[in-house]
Write a protein that holds these residues in place. Structure first.
Motif, PDB file in Angstrom:
ATOM      1  N   MET A  47     -97.481 -24.781 -22.170  1.00 23.11           N
ATOM      2  CA  MET A  47     -98.871 -24.429 -21.914  1.00 23.11           C
ATOM      3  C   MET A  47     -98.939 -23.301 -20.895  1.00 23.11           C
ATOM      4  O   MET A  47     -98.041 -23.153 -20.059  1.00 23.11           O
ATOM      5  CB  MET A  47     -99.624 -25.659 -21.383  1.00 23.11           C
ATOM      6  N   SER A  50    -104.319 -20.595 -18.935  1.00 24.91           N
ATOM      7  CA  SER A  50    -105.628 -20.583 -19.582  1.00 24.91           C
ATOM      8  C   SER A  50    -105.890 -21.864 -20.352  1.00 24.91           C
ATOM      9  O   SER A  50    -106.945 -22.008 -20.973  1.00 24.91           O
ATOM     10  CB  SER A  50    -105.732 -19.387 -20.542  1.00 24.91           C
ATOM     11  N   GLU A  52    -104.079 -22.785 -22.923  1.00 25.11           N
ATOM     12  CA  GLU A  52    -103.562 -22.675 -24.285  1.00 25.11           C
ATOM     13  C   GLU A  52    -102.186 -23.332 -24.343  1.00 25.11           C
ATOM     14  O   GLU A  52    -101.349 -23.127 -23.462  1.00 25.11           O
ATOM     15  CB  GLU A  52    -103.429 -21.220 -24.696  1.00 25.11           C
ATOM     16  N   SER A  53    -101.942 -24.122 -25.380  1.00 15.86           N
ATOM     17  CA  SER A  53    -100.654 -24.770 -25.539  1.00 15.86           C
ATOM     18  C   SER A  53    -100.095 -24.455 -26.920  1.00 15.86           C
ATOM     19  O   SER A  53    -100.841 -24.143 -27.854  1.00 15.86           O
ATOM     20  CB  SER A  53    -100.766 -26.278 -25.334  1.00 15.86           C
ATOM     21  N   VAL A  67    -100.880 -22.834 -32.054  1.00 12.73           N
ATOM     22  CA  VAL A  67    -101.437 -22.696 -30.708  1.00 12.73           C
ATOM     23  C   VAL A  67    -102.734 -23.497 -30.666  1.00 12.73           C
ATOM     24  O   VAL A  67    -103.529 -23.464 -31.615  1.00 12.73           O
ATOM     25  CB  VAL A  67    -101.684 -21.214 -30.334  1.00 12.73           C
ATOM     26  N   TRP A  68    -102.904 -24.266 -29.579  1.00 11.73           N
ATOM     27  CA  TRP A  68    -104.127 -25.039 -29.364  1.00 11.73           C
ATOM     28  C   TRP A  68    -104.891 -24.466 -28.188  1.00 11.73           C
ATOM     29  O   TRP A  68    -104.305 -24.058 -27.181  1.00 11.73           O
ATOM     30  CB  TRP A  68    -103.810 -26.500 -29.050  1.00 11.73           C
ATOM     31  N   GLY A  69    -106.221 -24.440 -28.298  1.00  8.75           N
ATOM     32  CA  GLY A  69    -107.059 -24.008 -27.192  1.00  8.75           C
ATOM     33  C   GLY A  69    -107.364 -25.158 -26.251  1.00  8.75           C
ATOM     34  O   GLY A  69    -106.995 -26.315 -26.508  1.00  8.75           O
ATOM     35  N   GLY A  95    -100.657 -14.501 -23.457  1.00  7.96           N
ATOM     36  CA  GLY A  95    -100.681 -14.978 -24.839  1.00  7.96           C
ATOM     37  C   GLY A  95     -99.438 -14.634 -25.632  1.00  7.96           C
ATOM     38  O   GLY A  95     -99.404 -14.839 -26.852  1.00  7.96           O
TER      39      GLY A  95
END
Length: 392
Positions: A47, A50, A52-53, A67-69, A95
């Protein structure tokens, strides 16, 4: 958190929380990372700051990088050219994703930019094997190189992005038949280990000065799994054995649930630390420790539980700290990463199915006087009691 830490403030419950030294949060909101494209199995790996993972969905030839938000919604990252399946192993704050793709000829490793451009991590002349493990804020990727007839990677390496393309730094040549880069930070520190059929050195290398520190391994296989920008290294001794032990330089031993006081446990407590953030909070997995009515450990079992540790709070079992979100059917097996805001991602099961979770620290609201995660009439009684008793 393996990449650069830039988040300065987190706002929760109307209170600004700074990223200074403080204990790990003792309450969290649970966010389930969503299934993507109908997959029944997902796994999160890392992760960024931000929230994001990244990780993968599916298995075998159907594995895809995801990618997960911060809300738990996921999306496919697509396939690099000539790749048939893929997973994402790391993501930095820009990113950029560390991406592993499988082809008919084996594995290929890539740096994937936020706009979807892939740059392959190539082996130089004389080497055939590439193994990548971590990415930092600057898009530098840590890994290792080797020859096929050498039975695996034999030299630690860093691929460094420049305007002219990737530049390869080759580090720590070794006479052992295996070498691995484990972690790198943004301050020029790299951790690595090597070995043969016996034990090889575990090293901390400063790329700025060339200084190399060899860690005393006590005759055990030692994995320096993570390092933050302060230079706190998470070492795990005999990571895959029943008595795995975790040490953090400058901070001490990470003990199992309920075993924070020396001598409190009369049995082995298996603890594996996997990530550390700039607050020196560590996450990972530990075997389950049961306590008696007085809160003292009485037995263990081999099932893993995800934990968060800090010097101030000791080792906390994460599933016990969820005060918002439905944990029915969940088992938290392992926490794999933590960012500077204290957000944690990990893997486990829900109703027996492989699932992944995101935990967001929940700052107590002023009205939650009894700190049970809810604002109810019970808080008024707690306020009256505190008013009558006074404060120390």
């Amino acid at each position: 958190m393996r990449s650069r830490m830039t988040m300065a403030l987190v706002v929760a419950c109307g209170v600004a929380r700074s990223v200074g030294a403080q204990g790990a949060s003792e309450s969290y909101r649970l966010v389930e990372l969503g299934l993507v494209s109908g997959a029944t199995e997902i796994s999160v790996r890392a992760m960024n700051n931000s929230g994001e993972s990244v990780g993968s969905r599916g298995t075998g030839a159907g594995t895809r990088a995801v990618v997960w938000g911060p809300t738990g919604m996921g999306r496919n990252l697509g396939l690099a050219p000539d790749v048939t399946s893929a997973t994402a192993l790391g993501i930095n704050d820009e990113g950029t994703v560390l991406y592993r793709g499988l082809t008919g000829a084996g594995a290929g490793w890539y740096s994937r930019s936020g706009d979807g451009a892939y740059t392959k991590l190539e082996a130089p002349a004389g080497y055939e094997v590439v193994l990548a493990s971590a990415i930092n804020a600057y898009g530098e990727v840590l890994g290792a190189l080797g020859q096929i007839d050498g039975q695996g990677p034999q030299i630690v390496a860093v691929w460094r992005p420049t305007p002219g393309g990737l530049v390869l730094e080759m580090l720590t040549p070794t006479t052992h038949n295996f070498a691995r880069g484990h972690a790198l930070n943004d301050a020029g520190i790299v951790t690595s280990s090597s070995g043969t059929t016996g034990f090889g050195p575990t090293l901390v290398l400063d790329r700025r000065t060339g200084e190399v520190e060899e860690i005393e391994t006590e005759g055990q296989f030692t994995d320096p799994n993570a390092v933050n920008n302060e230079g706190n290294v998470v070492y795990v001794f005999d990571q895959f054995d029943s008595d795995a032990r975790t040490e953090v330089t400058g901070l001490g031993t990470v003990r199992g649930f309920g075993c924070d006081l020396p001598g409190r446990c009369e049995f082995e407590s298996r603890v594996v630390g996997l990530a550390i953030n700039e607050r020196a909070h560590v996450v990972g997995r530990s075997n389950t420790v049961f306590v008696d009515d007085d809160g003292f450990p009485k037995s263990t079992e081999d099932t893993n539980g995800a934990f968060v540790w800090s010097e101030e709070t000791g080792t906390l079992r994460l599933i016990d700290l969820v005060v918002e979100g439905n944990i029915s059917g969940w088992e938290f097996d392992v926490a794999v990463d933590i960012n500077d805001a204290g957000w944690i991602v990990g893997n486990g099961t829900k109703d027996g199915q492989p699932r992944s979770f995101l935990l967001i620290p929940r700052e107590p609201c002023a009205g939650d006087t009894n700190r049970d995660g809810l604002v109810t009439p019970a808080d008024f009684a707690a306020w009256i009691s505190a008013f009558n008793a006074g404060c120390d």
